[in-house]
Scaffold this motif. Structure first.
Motif, mmCIF file in Angstrom:
data_model
loop_
_atom_site.group_PDB
_atom_site.id
_atom_site.type_symbol
_atom_site.label_atom_id
_atom_site.label_comp_id
_atom_site.label_asym_id
_atom_site.label_seq_id
_atom_site.Cartn_x
_atom_site.Cartn_y
_atom_site.Cartn_z
ATOM 1 N N ASP A 48 0.827 -1.211 0.000
ATOM 2 C CA ASP A 48 0.000 0.000 0.000
ATOM 3 C C ASP A 48 0.863 1.264 0.000
ATOM 4 O OD1 ASP A 48 -2.900 1.147 0.678
ATOM 5 O OD2 ASP A 48 -1.438 2.227 1.894
ATOM 6 N N LEU A 49 0.380 2.300 -0.666
ATOM 7 C CA LEU A 49 1.184 3.524 -0.803
ATOM 8 C C LEU A 49 0.806 4.621 0.201
ATOM 9 C CD1 LEU A 49 1.255 3.745 -4.707
ATOM 10 C CD2 LEU A 49 3.056 2.896 -3.192
ATOM 11 N N HIS A 50 -0.285 4.429 0.947
ATOM 12 C CA HIS A 50 -0.727 5.484 1.865
ATOM 13 C C HIS A 50 -0.227 5.281 3.289
ATOM 14 C CE1 HIS A 50 -3.450 7.041 -1.145
ATOM 15 N NE2 HIS A 50 -3.895 5.821 -1.365
ATOM 16 N N LEU A 51 -0.003 4.031 3.663
ATOM 17 C CA LEU A 51 0.312 3.731 5.061
ATOM 18 C C LEU A 51 1.811 3.820 5.330
ATOM 19 C CD1 LEU A 51 -1.934 0.521 5.217
ATOM 20 C CD2 LEU A 51 -2.515 2.774 6.160
ATOM 21 N N THR A 52 2.158 4.149 6.569
ATOM 22 C CA THR A 52 3.572 4.121 6.964
ATOM 23 C C THR A 52 3.971 2.671 7.255
ATOM 24 O OG1 THR A 52 3.105 4.284 9.326
ATOM 25 C CG2 THR A 52 3.291 6.364 8.105
ATOM 26 N N ASP A 53 5.296 2.439 7.310
ATOM 27 C CA ASP A 53 5.765 1.086 7.632
ATOM 28 C C ASP A 53 5.282 0.656 9.015
ATOM 29 O OD1 ASP A 53 7.014 0.659 5.230
ATOM 30 O OD2 ASP A 53 8.973 1.361 5.907
ATOM 31 N N GLN A 54 5.267 1.589 9.950
ATOM 32 C CA GLN A 54 4.803 1.260 11.303
ATOM 33 C C GLN A 54 3.335 0.809 11.280
ATOM 34 O OE1 GLN A 54 4.716 4.563 13.991
ATOM 35 N NE2 GLN A 54 4.548 3.275 15.824
ATOM 36 N N GLN A 55 2.512 1.542 10.527
ATOM 37 C CA GLN A 55 1.102 1.152 10.401
ATOM 38 C C GLN A 55 0.968 -0.228 9.750
ATOM 39 O OE1 GLN A 55 -0.273 4.706 8.245
ATOM 40 N NE2 GLN A 55 -1.660 5.153 9.952
ATOM 41 N N LYS A 56 1.752 -0.432 8.684
ATOM 42 C CA LYS A 56 1.646 -1.712 7.966
ATOM 43 C C LYS A 56 1.983 -2.886 8.872
ATOM 44 C CE LYS A 56 2.770 0.103 3.395
ATOM 45 N NZ LYS A 56 3.761 0.116 2.295
ATOM 46 N N VAL A 57 3.060 -2.759 9.642
ATOM 47 C CA VAL A 57 3.467 -3.865 10.518
ATOM 48 C C VAL A 57 2.370 -4.148 11.541
ATOM 49 C CG1 VAL A 57 5.107 -4.576 12.312
ATOM 50 C CG2 VAL A 57 5.940 -3.537 10.196
ATOM 51 N N TYR A 58 1.818 -3.077 12.115
ATOM 52 C CA TYR A 58 0.743 -3.260 13.097
ATOM 53 C C TYR A 58 -0.461 -3.968 12.456
ATOM 54 C CZ TYR A 58 -2.779 -2.261 16.631
ATOM 55 O OH TYR A 58 -3.767 -2.403 17.564
ATOM 56 N N ILE A 59 -0.845 -3.505 11.290
ATOM 57 C CA ILE A 59 -2.019 -4.070 10.607
ATOM 58 C C ILE A 59 -1.774 -5.519 10.181
ATOM 59 C CG2 ILE A 59 -3.468 -3.868 8.542
ATOM 60 C CD1 ILE A 59 -2.911 -0.774 8.740
ATOM 61 N N LEU A 60 -0.593 -5.792 9.629
ATOM 62 C CA LEU A 60 -0.274 -7.146 9.185
ATOM 63 C C LEU A 60 -0.275 -8.120 10.373
ATOM 64 C CD1 LEU A 60 2.540 -6.200 6.642
ATOM 65 C CD2 LEU A 60 0.392 -7.368 6.047
ATOM 66 N N LYS A 61 0.267 -7.659 11.473
ATOM 67 C CA LYS A 61 0.291 -8.514 12.671
ATOM 68 C C LYS A 61 -1.137 -8.783 13.166
ATOM 69 C CE LYS A 61 1.998 -8.816 17.401
ATOM 70 N NZ LYS A 61 1.870 -10.284 17.309
ATOM 71 N N ARG A 62 -1.944 -7.730 13.233
ATOM 72 C CA ARG A 62 -3.314 -7.906 13.706
ATOM 73 C C ARG A 62 -4.125 -8.796 12.749
ATOM 74 N NH1 ARG A 62 -5.712 -8.500 16.586
ATOM 75 N NH2 ARG A 62 -7.534 -7.176 16.543
ATOM 76 N N LEU A 63 -3.860 -8.658 11.450
ATOM 77 C CA LEU A 63 -4.586 -9.484 10.482
ATOM 78 C C LEU A 63 -4.215 -10.960 10.643
ATOM 79 C CD1 LEU A 63 -6.584 -9.611 8.131
ATOM 80 C CD2 LEU A 63 -4.664 -9.307 6.563
ATOM 81 N N ALA A 64 -2.913 -11.215 10.824
ATOM 82 C CA ALA A 64 -2.466 -12.607 11.006
ATOM 83 C C ALA A 64 -3.048 -13.190 12.295
ATOM 84 C CB ALA A 64 -0.939 -12.680 11.020
ATOM 85 N N GLU A 65 -3.133 -12.377 13.332
ATOM 86 C CA GLU A 65 -3.727 -12.855 14.592
ATOM 87 C C GLU A 65 -5.224 -13.143 14.418
ATOM 88 O OE1 GLU A 65 -0.908 -10.408 17.815
ATOM 89 O OE2 GLU A 65 -2.844 -9.587 17.180
ATOM 90 N N ALA A 66 -5.920 -12.199 13.806
ATOM 91 C CA ALA A 66 -7.372 -12.333 13.688
ATOM 92 C C ALA A 66 -7.775 -13.486 12.774
ATOM 93 C CB ALA A 66 -7.982 -11.024 13.183
ATOM 94 N N SER A 67 -6.955 -13.744 11.752
ATOM 95 C CA SER A 67 -7.375 -14.746 10.767
ATOM 96 C C SER A 67 -6.695 -16.098 10.950
ATOM 97 C CB SER A 67 -7.113 -14.229 9.345
ATOM 98 O OG SER A 67 -5.732 -14.054 9.136
ATOM 99 N N GLY A 68 -5.599 -16.152 11.715
ATOM 100 C CA GLY A 68 -4.816 -17.387 11.812
ATOM 101 C C GLY A 68 -5.198 -18.274 12.988
ATOM 102 N N PRO A 69 -4.219 -19.052 13.482
ATOM 103 C CA PRO A 69 -4.497 -20.038 14.537
ATOM 104 C C PRO A 69 -4.959 -19.424 15.855
ATOM 105 C CG PRO A 69 -2.123 -19.864 14.140
ATOM 106 C CD PRO A 69 -2.808 -19.100 13.047
ATOM 107 N N LYS A 70 -4.696 -18.124 16.070
ATOM 108 C CA LYS A 70 -5.201 -17.480 17.290
ATOM 109 C C LYS A 70 -6.623 -16.957 17.081
ATOM 110 C CE LYS A 70 -0.590 -15.586 18.254
ATOM 111 N NZ LYS A 70 0.199 -14.331 18.198
#
Lengths: 294, 294
Positions: free
Chosen positions: B129-151
């Motif tokens: 994505d071109l709008h988000l900062t790297d800090q935002q992306k890492v937070y979002i990617l982590k939360r997405l993996a948590e919400a959708s994965g084995p947790k």
């Protein structure tokens, strides 16, 4: 195997497997799901991808703890791909590395979910790492999704399925290998070096190295299926012939395949020179892959 | 449906679907793989999760283009989960939204790979994505993996499978719903607000809102299966009874289920007050979910 590579493998393999198991075992998740994830993770395997990543990182004086989480995330991706590939609808394999495949040990639904879980969790593991910067994490996560998703490994698997029973050209065969197995190997080499501190020129050269390493891995696989030792490789030789698989020996003859492998080995070593790593562990690594008997 | 919500839905739904299709259509990948990914993405659906995310973002004066890629990545995750859930080894469904399920339209192997591809690609889309900062992306990617994965979602699916034919307690039932469907809805609300610029206290309150919204969604689903209009919901009513599914009406009676829903609606609106959003689109949203007839 060169002495330094032997001790490297010995040193790191246990560390990788331990970290991999710990990282899954610590999850507070439903028991059956965890059991089936752990089952496939503990089912052995050579840990080739994480070993390659650590070797690449250390070749640039990077420290292995900086790359370890990414290395085990990569092994999780590899493990998920084996679980899904073994499913009845895909390759329908009952045995892997001498043990029942995940869906035979558990059931199909559990195997599908264990694969989905390992795939998704790998992104979590990288995003949660404490050594990497956010900028590094975003780059690595993007490259991992590219290498393992529809632009990479999944594309290779899709092409491979539709290529069954077909007579392929060498180009087409190599394209499938490059996607299906090459991309994760390239990722291992490139990202290990990236974390280790390689510069852009070196990273560029290392992609070439990873590319040829992947093809060498595959040529040798095909060669072993013709002249390998059944005991060592753990499966009957000649199965490619029986399964009508397109292989290097089939397209080029055995001698031609061996020549091709030598040619790729030269290319891989040329890339290492450009990456300023001509005498590194990575040089022993590709020689080892090229000569492996299992 | 409140007028402002109607126009919001009308305005955004097309934008979401268009972006979703474009993002998959532009991939240079094997034809069959792309076709099967596109098939499930175009198979309709209410786009509830991306709509919720955009509504949440705009409630804090965020702009929808800042959240759009994350919103469609989330819809890809939802779509992959439906494809895998429909497989013969899982729920074995032949029809979804009036059309053949992915594995019936194509084949099982293609459906497994299309699911894997959508799951993996969603991380790529966010990381690129071109709008988000790297800090935002890492937070979002982590939360997405948590919400959708084995947790999260995968855990819910695993528990759900093992709960079939079992008489569940209300607590257990809600735990499964919270994991299986609630986590992605919570992610939608939380991350929309996060990108929109909500503060920590507001985000905390919104997680509560998302939690109750998820439960309301599920209670209403169960209620519609008892007193819904077959034509509107697109499947025969009474199927939960036939499938011996644990539901709110079964555990609490129809009146009890309706009471429970009202209670959750109060809780969701309380959370909105804490999030300083008492008169926002999100208020209309949860009312709509609670009263929906399909």
């Amino acid at each position: 195997m060169a002495q330094s590579l032997t001790s490297f493998f010995k040193d790191k393999e246990e560390r990788i497997t331990e970290k991999l198991i710990d990282t899954v075992a610590k999850l507070s998740i439903p028991e059956t799901l965890k059991e089936s994830m752990l089952y496939s993770i503990q089912a052995g395997g050579k840990r080739l991808r994480p070993l390659l990543m650590i070797a690449s990182c250390e070749s640039y004086q990077g420290r292995d703890e900086h790359v370890l989480n990414v290395a085990i995330a990569l092994e999780m991706i590899h493990t998920y791909s084996l679980i899904h590939d073994d499913l009845p609808a895909m390759d329908n394999d009952d045995v892997r590395r001498g043990k029942p495949t995940n869906h035979r040990k558990f059931d199909e639904a559990t195997a599908i979910l264990a694969g989905d879980a390992l795939l998704t969790y790998s992104f979590d593991v990288i995003a949660s790492d404490l050594h990497l910067t956010d900028q590094q994490k975003v780059y690595i996560l993007k490259r991992l999704a590219e290498a393992s998703g529809p632009k990479g490994m999944v594309a290779g698997q899709s092409l491979d399925m539709h290529a069954e029973d077909e007579e392929l050209s060498l180009d087409h065969l190599e394209r499938i290998h490059q996607l299906k197995t090459g991309q994760l190997l390239e990722f291992a080499v490139e990202i290990g070096a990236y974390i280790g501190g390689a510069n852009d020129e070196e990273l560029y050269a290392l992609r070439d190295y990873g590319y040829y390493l992947g093809l060498i891995f595959q040529v040798q696989d095909d060669i072993l299926d013709v002249i390998g030792d059944q005991e060592l490789i753990g499966k009957p030789i000649g199965s490619d012939e029986i399964n009508k698989k397109s292989t290097y020996p089939k397209l080029l003859g055995l001698e031609g395949a061996i020549e091709k492998k030598k040619h790729y080995l030269v290319k891989a070593k040329e890339a290492l020179v450009k990456a300023n790593l001509s005498t590194s562990l990575l040089e022993s690594f590709v020689t080892h892959i090229s000569e492996r008997d299992a």
